[in-house]
Write an enzyme that holds these catalytic residues in place. Structure first.
Site, short mmCIF file in Angstrom:
data_model
loop_
_atom_site.label_atom_id
_atom_site.label_comp_id
_atom_site.label_asym_id
_atom_site.label_seq_id
_atom_site.Cartn_x
_atom_site.Cartn_y
_atom_site.Cartn_z
N HIS A 71 -7.84 -0.65 5.95
CA HIS A 71 -8.16 -1.93 6.58
C HIS A 71 -8.81 -2.84 5.53
O HIS A 71 -9.68 -2.39 4.78
CB HIS A 71 -9.11 -1.71 7.77
CG HIS A 71 -9.43 -2.99 8.49
ND1 HIS A 71 -8.52 -3.61 9.33
CD2 HIS A 71 -10.52 -3.79 8.45
CE1 HIS A 71 -9.05 -4.72 9.79
NE2 HIS A 71 -10.26 -4.86 9.28
N ALA B 281 -7.66 -3.98 -4.78
CA ALA B 281 -8.61 -2.88 -4.56
C ALA B 281 -8.03 -1.85 -3.59
O ALA B 281 -8.22 -0.64 -3.78
CB ALA B 281 -9.93 -3.44 -4.02
N ASN C 76 0.84 -1.21 0.00
CA ASN C 76 0.00 0.00 0.00
C ASN C 76 0.86 1.25 0.00
O ASN C 76 0.53 2.24 -0.67
CB ASN C 76 -0.95 -0.01 1.20
CG ASN C 76 -2.19 -0.82 0.91
OD1 ASN C 76 -3.02 -0.43 0.09
ND2 ASN C 76 -2.31 -1.97 1.56
C1 GAR Z 1 -3.03 -4.60 4.04
O1 GAR Z 1 -3.93 -5.58 3.57
C2 GAR Z 1 -3.71 -3.66 5.01
O2 GAR Z 1 -5.05 -3.39 4.67
C3 GAR Z 1 -3.63 -4.45 6.29
O3 GAR Z 1 -2.34 -5.00 6.28
C4 GAR Z 1 -1.96 -5.25 4.92
C5 GAR Z 1 -0.61 -4.62 4.70
O4 GAR Z 1 -0.08 -4.95 3.43
N1 GAR Z 1 -3.87 -3.62 7.43
C6 GAR Z 1 -4.57 -4.02 8.49
O5 GAR Z 1 -5.01 -5.13 8.63
C7 GAR Z 1 -4.75 -2.92 9.56
N2 GAR Z 1 -5.77 -3.29 10.47
P1 GAR Z 1 1.03 -4.05 2.76
O6 GAR Z 1 2.17 -3.96 3.76
O7 GAR Z 1 1.43 -4.81 1.54
O8 GAR Z 1 0.43 -2.73 2.44
#
Ligand code: GAR
Length: 224
Positions: free
Chosen positions: A111, A175, A16
């Site tokens: 989230h 998404a 992200n």
């Molecule tokens: C993502 O899916 C984000 O939405 C989630 O952790 C992942 C991080 O992935 N966050 C949560 O669950 C917060 N409650 P990334 O490091 O590849 O962005």
């Protein structure tokens, strides 16, 4: 353009964060990343950010006796980088009320569920276990309660009959990568703003950034 200075908080792979870095490259995007901070020194996202020339910092929460002490240094690092808005991007550390209050209405989180459903961890397996037919992701302002706070935008993802945790997570993540820049843009521009603990969207705001998106919902109030 007067760009908002963003501090991105991560704990892991930082996909992200990468989508925000990409969005910020555009000259007409209303934000720029001043610093990426991880509470885990080995987070892969730190290397990715550094390779793109972005200032990075590891503030290892394990080196602190208390949450408050960790957050004092985190806050100072954000102030040093003149951060105006924080974007939590897979930052998996609970923050105290004191820190959250300091950044009231200036801290966003993403989230991987349609909040208020499925707060916390293992969202995709829990969505599958509950038999929901639509899931998705949410960008919201951070409040003291975990995964709560005014919702800026959400993207819907259909659950397929043969989905497992991994396949569903992958589609929701795709998404998320569309949704976060969209929500940040609206918030940084003031097109999305807080009123009575709800987000309102100015009528002129873009409803969706592109036609190839999953269904992103952040409708202007006059169209609701
Ligand atoms: C993502 O899916 C984000 O939405 C989630 O952790 C992942 C991080 O992935 N966050 C949560 O669950 C917060 N409650 P990334 O490091 O590849 O962005």
């Amino acid at each position: 353009m007067n760009k908002k200075r963003i501090g991105v908080l991560i704990s892991g792979r930082g996909s992200n964060m990468s989508s925000l870095i990409e969005a910020c490259k555009s000259p007409d995007f209303p934000a720029e990343i001043s610093v990426v901070i991880s509470n885990r020194p080995k987070a892969a996202g730190l290397e990715i950010a550094a390779s793109k020339g972005i200032k990075t910092l590891a503030i290892n929460h394990r080196n602190y006796d208390t949450r408050a002490a960790f957050e004092t240094d985190l806050h100072q690092a954000l102030m040093d980088a003149q951060v105006e808005l924080i974007c939590n991007a897979g930052f998996l550390r609970l923050l105290t009320a004191e820190f959250v209050d300091k950044w009231h209405d200036r801290q966003l989180n993403i989230h991987p569920s349609l909040l208020p459903s499925f707060k916390g961890l293992h969202t995709h397996q829990r969505a599958l276990d509950a038999g929901v037919k639509i899931t998705g992701c949410t960008v919201h302002l951070v409040r003291t309660d975990m995964d709560a706070g005014p919702i800026i935008a959400q993207a819907a993802v259909a659950v397929e009959h043969d989905d497992n945790e991994q396949t569903l997570a992958a589609r929701v993540l795709a998404a998320e990568h569309q949704l976060y820049p969209h929500a940040l843009k609206m918030f940084a521009l003031g097109e999305a703003f807080v009123k009575n603990e709800m987000i309102e969207i100015r009528a002129k705001a873009q409803q969706t950034p592109s036609s190839k998106l999953p269904a992103i919902f952040s409708p202007p109030l006059d169209k609701v």
